[in-house]
Design an enzyme around this catalytic site. Sequence first.
Site, PDB file in Angstrom:
ATOM      1  N   GLU A 211       0.462  -1.188   0.009  1.00  0.00           N
ATOM      2  CA  GLU A 211      -0.017  -0.345   0.197  1.00  0.00           C
ATOM      3  C   GLU A 211       0.632   1.223  -0.166  1.00  0.00           C
ATOM      4  OE1 GLU A 211      -3.410  -0.438   3.346  1.00  0.00           O
ATOM      5  OE2 GLU A 211      -4.171  -2.278   2.255  1.00  0.00           O
ATOM      6  N   LYS A 342     -15.791  -1.835   1.866  1.00  0.00           N
ATOM      7  CA  LYS A 342     -15.301  -2.256   1.083  1.00  0.00           C
ATOM      8  C   LYS A 342     -15.647  -2.780  -0.224  1.00  0.00           C
ATOM      9  CE  LYS A 342     -10.789  -4.324   3.343  1.00  0.00           C
ATOM     10  NZ  LYS A 342      -9.928  -5.526   3.860  1.00  0.00           N
TER      11      LYS A 342
HETATM   12  P1  PGA Z   1      -6.985  -6.149   2.620  1.00  0.00           P
HETATM   13  O1  PGA Z   1      -6.394  -5.275   3.208  1.00  0.00           O
HETATM   14  O2  PGA Z   1      -6.670  -5.486   1.280  1.00  0.00           O
HETATM   15  O3  PGA Z   1      -5.057  -6.978   1.526  1.00  0.00           O
HETATM   16  O4  PGA Z   1      -8.161  -6.849   2.124  1.00  0.00           O
HETATM   17  C1  PGA Z   1      -7.103  -4.032   3.643  1.00  0.00           C
HETATM   18  C2  PGA Z   1      -7.259  -4.058   5.246  1.00  0.00           C
HETATM   19  O5  PGA Z   1      -7.404  -4.524   5.794  1.00  0.00           O
HETATM   20  O6  PGA Z   1      -8.115  -3.251   5.373  1.00  0.00           O
HETATM   21 ZN    ZN Z   2      -8.323  -4.377   7.805  1.00  0.00          ZN
END
Ligand code: PGA
Ligand code: ZN
Length: 439
Positions: A211, A342
């Site tokens: 990230e 998400k």
């Molecule tokens: P991931 O991580 O996209 O690998 O799930 C992001 C998070 O856990 O917030």
């Molecule tokens: Zn997370």
Amino acid sequence: MIRSIQGAQRLDSRGHPPVQVDLATDRGTFRAIVPSGAFTGAKEAIELRDGDSPAYGGKGVQKAVTNIRLVISPALVQSGLKVDTDQKMIDCLLKHLDGTENKSKLGANAILGVSMACARAGAAHLGIPLYEFLRRESGAKKPFVMPVPFFNIINGGVHSGNKMGFQETMIAPVGASSFTQAIRMGCEVYQQLKKVIVEKFGPSAIGIGDEGGFAPPISQPHEALDLLVEAVSLAEYTGRVKFALDPASTEFYSDGIYDIGFKDDKPSLQKQKHLTDLYRSLLQNYPIVSLEDPFAETDWASWAEFNKECPVELVGDDLLATNSEYVQKANDTRACNSMLLKINQIGAISEYLIIIHRANLAYSFDWSVFVSHRSGETTDDFIADLAVALRTGHLKSGAPCRGERVAKYNRLMDIEADLLGKGEECLYAGPQFRVASKY
Ligand code: PGA
Ligand code: ZN
């Protein structure tokens, strides 16, 4: 009117293929690319990968692409549904075509990509920006509120190769006066952190994780937070920049034991039944305003216990998987006070708009909503418009580094400039990021 929908296999920031969708209408072609996580929680909708095929180590998405061509495209074209007025019906049809609870037949990646491309087309047909289209769809009020960017500037967990067990250590410039100023503050702290890391660990330690945050040779949360304290002080923002943690603890939890030393080669000396004391001491000693997934997705009892006296935002990511059933359960059991949003955890746009507004879930519980990228991203910047539309008050898109991370921050600066240019009221959430929806 939708003329055709084409799927394609492209590349994300980790070199794995995501689904790309090109949706053609009489006004042009509208594109969306679907992000992907490193760790997929057990409750998430199913991202269809080719699995048994040797191409891309089984991570190809040709099955999902084929589903778009053979199933989704003909059905949507024949339906006559309109992108400018029928987003909810389009999403409903997508859900119906799949027919499973977890989108395992057509793939959540195929469904979400089409849903996002429809929204982009809808906005264009109405001649409005995507954030305004999504605001109308969700029923959110005005004024627009620009989110506080939470920058993940120290990467650990499964996102980096160091020994750091906690996945994300973030900074949040709540003391900025605008989103654009918050970006400047975040970048200045990031550059100071780079200098601090070079001084302490040498120039080879400034490699970055998935990230865009640094991955220095540390393993303990207090070491990461001490680095942040120093960088913020050098940038002269002490008091105006707060911290946040996402330990992503499901990744180091098994048989009732948490092991924050799970990346050590030696047998770990850090196995514990409870992490509560560790979190309490971190909250006491550092200006932390948000704590995400401190406990595992199955450890509901620890969540509820900690939430009884939690002074900060307690965010459910893997715990909730952007799923209304778990959001309801978490409210009933008082497990957390915030939900991570998400977009690929659930599937179609209308489904998460429903979770937040229409069905009176997250916001009506007085929870906050925190929009998030995935660790596997592309330059698709959809979530920037989403955070503004829903007035979520905060968004995380990684460090101010790597094209797929800064694409969202750049889009948000464009949105802020656009709103100010039009004379629209546009607030910066700042320290009120948890209650921005109430402005
Ligand atoms: P991931 O991580 O996209 O690998 O799930 C992001 C998070 O856990 O917030
Ligand atoms: Zn997370």
